[in-house]
Design an enzyme around this catalytic site. Structure first.
Site, PDB file in Angstrom:
ATOM      1  N   TYR A  90       0.843  -1.191   0.000  1.00  0.00           N
ATOM      2  CA  TYR A  90       0.000   0.000   0.000  1.00  0.00           C
ATOM      3  C   TYR A  90       0.886   1.251   0.000  1.00  0.00           C
ATOM      4  O   TYR A  90       0.582   2.238  -0.669  1.00  0.00           O
ATOM      5  CB  TYR A  90      -0.942   0.002   1.211  1.00  0.00           C
ATOM      6  N   ASN A 113     -12.564  -0.341  -5.920  1.00  0.00           N
ATOM      7  CA  ASN A 113     -12.218  -0.718  -7.295  1.00  0.00           C
ATOM      8  C   ASN A 113     -13.422  -1.405  -7.952  1.00  0.00           C
ATOM      9  O   ASN A 113     -13.842  -2.463  -7.510  1.00  0.00           O
ATOM     10  CB  ASN A 113     -11.011  -1.657  -7.250  1.00  0.00           C
ATOM     11  N   CYS A 121      -6.182  -5.112  -7.831  1.00  0.00           N
ATOM     12  CA  CYS A 121      -6.000  -4.713  -6.433  1.00  0.00           C
ATOM     13  C   CYS A 121      -5.551  -5.895  -5.575  1.00  0.00           C
ATOM     14  O   CYS A 121      -5.000  -5.698  -4.488  1.00  0.00           O
ATOM     15  CB  CYS A 121      -7.267  -4.074  -5.882  1.00  0.00           C
ATOM     16  N   HIS A 122      -5.716  -7.117  -6.073  1.00  0.00           N
ATOM     17  CA  HIS A 122      -5.250  -8.297  -5.321  1.00  0.00           C
ATOM     18  C   HIS A 122      -3.727  -8.340  -5.242  1.00  0.00           C
ATOM     19  O   HIS A 122      -3.177  -9.060  -4.414  1.00  0.00           O
ATOM     20  CB  HIS A 122      -5.793  -9.596  -5.946  1.00  0.00           C
ATOM     21  N   GLU A 148      -0.897 -16.478 -10.236  1.00  0.00           N
ATOM     22  CA  GLU A 148       0.019 -15.627 -10.985  1.00  0.00           C
ATOM     23  C   GLU A 148       1.471 -16.023 -10.742  1.00  0.00           C
ATOM     24  O   GLU A 148       2.274 -16.026 -11.674  1.00  0.00           O
ATOM     25  CB  GLU A 148      -0.218 -14.158 -10.647  1.00  0.00           C
TER      26      GLU A 148
END
Length: 156
Positions: A90, A113, A121-122, A148
């Site tokens: 953040y 979002n 945002c993850h 990912e």
């Protein structure tokens, strides 16, 4: 939102909202809401999301529109710049938008979002690397990050 369509996903149902020629929102729900109308656009978005969930897509190219405050749009643009398979804190996002003291506000912008996953945002984690603050729950955030990481070096 002018219309929506609902599709199954590995995380429940995804309600994809559209207006004109753009996706404008996406929400995860446990129950399938009735009354949605799939369009060529929502079908394209769902196909790309399904490919992403299957580890076969790293980026999205369907048209979408983000509506929010100028601050939120700055945060979301910074999120879009986070590469697939990587994370930022953040604080990193706050620094990227030129306001390093705005870490809590960054968290609130992430929470607002309108198109999660697509606007990733993850990929934002706590300063110590811990998974914190995901509107769809930390289990989903963890699963997306693991997906990912697994496919990061793979050409898709």
């Amino acid at each position: 939102m002018k219309g929506f369509a609902v599709y199954p996903s590995p995380f429940g149902y995804l309600e994809i909202g559209y207006e004109g020629g753009s996706i404008v929102c996406m929400e995860r729900t446990e129950k399938r809401r009735e009354g949605g109308t799939p369009t060529e656009l929502t079908e394209r978005a769902n196909k790309q999301l399904s490919e992403y969930f299957a580890g076969k897509r790293k980026a999205f190219d369907f048209p979408y529109r983000l509506t929010g405050t100028p601050f939120q749009r700055k945060v979301w643009a910074a999120l879009e710049a986070i590469p697939y398979g990587e994370t930022r804190t953040y604080k990193d996002i706050a620094q990227a938008i030129g306001n390093e003291k705005a870490t809590r506000a960054v968290g609130m912008a992430n929470n607002r979002n309108p198109i999660p996953i697509v606007v990733p945002c993850h990929r934002v984690v706590g300063t110590n690397g811990n998974l914190v603050g995901y509107a769809y729950g930390l289990a989903m955030k963890k699963a997306l990050l693991e997906l990912e990481q697994k496919n990061k070096g793979v050409e898709l």
